[in-house]
Design a protein around this motif. Structure first.
Motif, PDB file in Angstrom:
ATOM      1  N   ARG A 128       0.936  -1.236   0.060  1.00 17.79           N
ATOM      2  CA  ARG A 128      -0.064   0.152   0.060  1.00 17.79           C
ATOM      3  C   ARG A 128       0.874   1.380   0.049  1.00 17.79           C
ATOM      4  O   ARG A 128       0.533   2.269  -0.745  1.00 17.79           O
ATOM      5  CB  ARG A 128      -0.999  -0.117   1.281  1.00 17.79           C
ATOM      6  CG  ARG A 128      -2.091  -0.872   0.945  1.00 17.79           C
ATOM      7  CD  ARG A 128      -3.069  -1.054   2.269  1.00 17.79           C
ATOM      8  NE  ARG A 128      -4.103  -1.882   2.067  1.00 17.79           N
ATOM      9  CZ  ARG A 128      -4.830  -2.570   2.887  1.00 17.79           C
ATOM     10  NH1 ARG A 128      -4.405  -2.419   4.075  1.00 17.79           N
ATOM     11  NH2 ARG A 128      -5.822  -3.260   2.502  1.00 17.79           N
ATOM     12  N   SER A 129       2.021   1.211   0.832  1.00 16.65           N
ATOM     13  CA  SER A 129       2.808   2.224   0.732  1.00 16.65           C
ATOM     14  C   SER A 129       3.424   2.725  -0.753  1.00 16.65           C
ATOM     15  O   SER A 129       3.429   3.995  -1.194  1.00 16.65           O
ATOM     16  CB  SER A 129       4.023   2.288   1.583  1.00 16.65           C
ATOM     17  OG  SER A 129       4.875   1.316   1.379  1.00 16.65           O
ATOM     18  N   GLU A 130       3.591   1.534  -1.298  1.00 15.12           N
ATOM     19  CA  GLU A 130       4.299   1.836  -2.786  1.00 15.12           C
ATOM     20  C   GLU A 130       3.096   2.191  -3.792  1.00 15.12           C
ATOM     21  O   GLU A 130       3.327   3.202  -4.705  1.00 15.12           O
ATOM     22  CB  GLU A 130       4.718   0.577  -3.199  1.00 15.12           C
ATOM     23  CG  GLU A 130       5.511   0.579  -4.428  1.00 15.12           C
ATOM     24  CD  GLU A 130       6.744   1.371  -4.537  1.00 15.12           C
ATOM     25  OE1 GLU A 130       7.259   1.881  -5.401  1.00 15.12           O
ATOM     26  OE2 GLU A 130       7.404   1.259  -3.230  1.00 15.12           O
ATOM     27  N   PHE A 131       1.927   2.054  -3.547  1.00 15.83           N
ATOM     28  CA  PHE A 131       0.710   2.268  -4.216  1.00 15.83           C
ATOM     29  C   PHE A 131       0.347   3.630  -4.047  1.00 15.83           C
ATOM     30  O   PHE A 131      -0.104   4.212  -5.058  1.00 15.83           O
ATOM     31  CB  PHE A 131      -0.377   1.343  -4.453  1.00 15.83           C
ATOM     32  CG  PHE A 131      -0.339  -0.180  -4.761  1.00 15.83           C
ATOM     33  CD1 PHE A 131       0.697  -0.437  -5.452  1.00 15.83           C
ATOM     34  CD2 PHE A 131      -1.207  -1.069  -4.450  1.00 15.83           C
ATOM     35  CE1 PHE A 131       0.748  -1.801  -6.145  1.00 15.83           C
ATOM     36  CE2 PHE A 131      -1.213  -2.110  -5.096  1.00 15.83           C
ATOM     37  CZ  PHE A 131      -0.012  -2.761  -5.798  1.00 15.83           C
ATOM     38  N   ALA A 132       0.511   4.105  -2.987  1.00 16.18           N
ATOM     39  CA  ALA A 132       0.167   5.313  -2.444  1.00 16.18           C
ATOM     40  C   ALA A 132       1.226   6.427  -3.089  1.00 16.18           C
ATOM     41  O   ALA A 132       0.838   7.544  -3.716  1.00 16.18           O
ATOM     42  CB  ALA A 132       0.083   5.687  -0.921  1.00 16.18           C
ATOM     43  N   GLN A 133       2.396   5.883  -3.143  1.00 18.86           N
ATOM     44  CA  GLN A 133       3.612   6.961  -3.647  1.00 18.86           C
ATOM     45  C   GLN A 133       3.583   6.866  -5.223  1.00 18.86           C
ATOM     46  O   GLN A 133       3.776   7.838  -5.815  1.00 18.86           O
ATOM     47  CB  GLN A 133       4.909   6.225  -3.297  1.00 18.86           C
ATOM     48  CG  GLN A 133       5.192   6.747  -1.729  1.00 18.86           C
ATOM     49  CD  GLN A 133       6.570   6.116  -1.439  1.00 18.86           C
ATOM     50  OE1 GLN A 133       7.435   6.872  -1.771  1.00 18.86           O
ATOM     51  NE2 GLN A 133       6.670   5.384  -0.387  1.00 18.86           N
ATOM     52  N   ASP A 134       3.340   5.600  -5.701  1.00 12.67           N
ATOM     53  CA  ASP A 134       3.687   5.395  -7.338  1.00 12.67           C
ATOM     54  C   ASP A 134       2.377   4.554  -7.677  1.00 12.67           C
ATOM     55  O   ASP A 134       3.027   3.349  -8.182  1.00 12.67           O
ATOM     56  CB  ASP A 134       5.130   4.874  -7.575  1.00 12.67           C
ATOM     57  CG  ASP A 134       5.010   4.721  -8.999  1.00 12.67           C
ATOM     58  OD1 ASP A 134       4.611   5.251  -9.763  1.00 12.67           O
ATOM     59  OD2 ASP A 134       5.902   3.670  -9.346  1.00 12.67           O
ATOM     60  N   GLY A 165      -5.230   5.010   7.760  1.00 11.73           N
ATOM     61  CA  GLY A 165      -4.114   5.934   7.389  1.00 11.73           C
ATOM     62  C   GLY A 165      -4.384   6.579   6.105  1.00 11.73           C
ATOM     63  O   GLY A 165      -3.541   7.398   5.536  1.00 11.73           O
ATOM     64  N   TYR A 166      -5.297   6.011   5.388  1.00 14.17           N
ATOM     65  CA  TYR A 166      -5.466   6.693   3.995  1.00 14.17           C
ATOM     66  C   TYR A 166      -6.874   7.278   3.832  1.00 14.17           C
ATOM     67  O   TYR A 166      -7.678   6.883   4.480  1.00 14.17           O
ATOM     68  CB  TYR A 166      -5.289   5.620   2.700  1.00 14.17           C
ATOM     69  CG  TYR A 166      -4.017   4.819   2.757  1.00 14.17           C
ATOM     70  CD1 TYR A 166      -3.070   5.669   1.805  1.00 14.17           C
ATOM     71  CD2 TYR A 166      -3.700   3.894   3.474  1.00 14.17           C
ATOM     72  CE1 TYR A 166      -1.444   4.965   2.199  1.00 14.17           C
ATOM     73  CE2 TYR A 166      -2.246   3.296   3.501  1.00 14.17           C
ATOM     74  CZ  TYR A 166      -1.267   3.875   2.629  1.00 14.17           C
ATOM     75  OH  TYR A 166       0.039   3.246   2.925  1.00 14.17           O
ATOM     76  N   LEU A 175      -6.478   0.860  -5.800  1.00 12.11           N
ATOM     77  CA  LEU A 175      -5.637  -0.062  -5.628  1.00 12.11           C
ATOM     78  C   LEU A 175      -5.407  -0.364  -4.073  1.00 12.11           C
ATOM     79  O   LEU A 175      -5.061  -1.426  -3.505  1.00 12.11           O
ATOM     80  CB  LEU A 175      -4.255   0.425  -6.116  1.00 12.11           C
ATOM     81  CG  LEU A 175      -4.101   0.282  -7.706  1.00 12.11           C
ATOM     82  CD1 LEU A 175      -2.821   0.894  -8.075  1.00 12.11           C
ATOM     83  CD2 LEU A 175      -3.989  -1.272  -7.858  1.00 12.11           C
ATOM     84  N   LEU A 176      -5.345   0.707  -3.318  1.00 10.48           N
ATOM     85  CA  LEU A 176      -5.032   0.726  -1.811  1.00 10.48           C
ATOM     86  C   LEU A 176      -6.232  -0.212  -0.952  1.00 10.48           C
ATOM     87  O   LEU A 176      -5.862  -0.729   0.017  1.00 10.48           O
ATOM     88  CB  LEU A 176      -5.223   2.173  -1.293  1.00 10.48           C
ATOM     89  CG  LEU A 176      -4.191   3.000  -1.567  1.00 10.48           C
ATOM     90  CD1 LEU A 176      -4.305   4.468  -1.404  1.00 10.48           C
ATOM     91  CD2 LEU A 176      -2.837   2.356  -1.244  1.00 10.48           C
ATOM     92  N   ARG A 177      -7.399  -0.432  -1.654  1.00  8.27           N
ATOM     93  CA  ARG A 177      -8.485  -1.301  -0.853  1.00  8.27           C
ATOM     94  C   ARG A 177      -8.031  -2.559  -0.852  1.00  8.27           C
ATOM     95  O   ARG A 177      -8.558  -3.703  -0.506  1.00  8.27           O
ATOM     96  CB  ARG A 177      -9.895  -0.733  -1.516  1.00  8.27           C
ATOM     97  CG  ARG A 177     -10.312   0.280  -1.326  1.00  8.27           C
ATOM     98  CD  ARG A 177     -11.854   0.430  -1.822  1.00  8.27           C
ATOM     99  NE  ARG A 177     -12.510   1.735  -1.018  1.00  8.27           N
ATOM    100  CZ  ARG A 177     -13.061   2.402  -1.860  1.00  8.27           C
ATOM    101  NH1 ARG A 177     -13.306   2.029  -3.134  1.00  8.27           N
ATOM    102  NH2 ARG A 177     -13.714   3.573  -1.506  1.00  8.27           N
TER     103      ARG A 177
END
Length: 229
Positions: A128-134, A165-166, A175-177
């Motif tokens: 999720r941290s990767e999807f959030a950034q890129d 956190g999102y 994607l984050l879900r």
């Protein structure tokens, strides 16, 4: 080669088992089961051999890849003792090659799949941290011609709202879900029984590689892109 073809008798046996899912019938028909199991193991071995030319796998043989037909009924309301499908998987080797390939052969319900069925909490957090950034890198893979024509879209369980956190309005919220990251292609009985199926199965698994390679890269690096191996 004969061992690269799944015979119709292998699907017929499953159909018979589905209507006679009990131990007395299975024991009486065990010789037939062993013949059909051998066909599936040979096919899996041929597929493993071809797939190993382009990926590193820790599954050593077709026989080792095929799941047991006996169901674990200890915690299931369904007490039928046998699976009514042929299933198996190939595990990608070493920590750098994450995920696995799965095959499911069943009359009227056959498919090939791959991905991450039960990622742990730390893996999901990292993804999720990767999807959030890129989000663009994964979206580029999911919208590529080969991915869409083969798999359609990413599948798997999703949260109904935003993860902790999102923000629900985050541009990568779809994607984050995700809690699982799965891709799948279905096949008809005619396709499964065709002499062409080995090549179609191989092509399907090979089309998973951009997805696998990117997910492996995420899961073997930290948020700064440094290797965690």
């Amino acid at each position: 080669m004969e061992n690269t073809i799944i015979p119709e008798s292998s699907l017929d046996f499953l159909h018979q088992l589905k209507t006679n899912n009990n131990k007395p019938w299975f024991e009486a028909n065990k010789p037939k089961y062993l013949i059909e199991l051998n066909h599936i193991e040979n096919f899996a071995g041929a597929l493993l051999h071809e797939l190993s030319k382009t990926d590193v796998l820790e599954t050593y043989s077709g026989k080792k890849s095929v799941y047991r037909i006996y169901r674990d009924i200890r915690f299931s309301k369904d007490k039928t003792p046998f699976k009514t499908f042929w299933g198996g998987s190939f595990t990608r080797a070493t920590a750098a090659r994450r995920g696995g390939y799965y095959f499911h052969i069943e009359k009227g319900n056959s498919f090939l799949a791959g991905g991450f069925w039960g990622p742990n909490a730390s893996d999901i957090k990292r993804i999720r941290s990767e999807f959030a950034q890129d989000p663009e890198s994964m979206q580029k893979i999911l919208t590529s011609k080969s991915f869409v024509s083969t798999f359609g879209s990413l599948q798997g369980e999703q949260l109904k709202t935003a993860p902790k956190g999102y923000d629900v309005n985050h541009p990568a919220i779809e994607l984050l879900r995700y809690k699982q990251f799965l891709i799948m292609k279905r096949f008809t009985d005619e396709e499964i029984l065709s002499p062409l199926f080995l090549n179609q199965a191989l092509e399907t698994f090979q089309n998973m590689r951009p997805f696998f390679d990117y997910m492996s890269e995420i899961l073997t690096t930290d948020v700064n892109g440094a290797s965690t191996l």
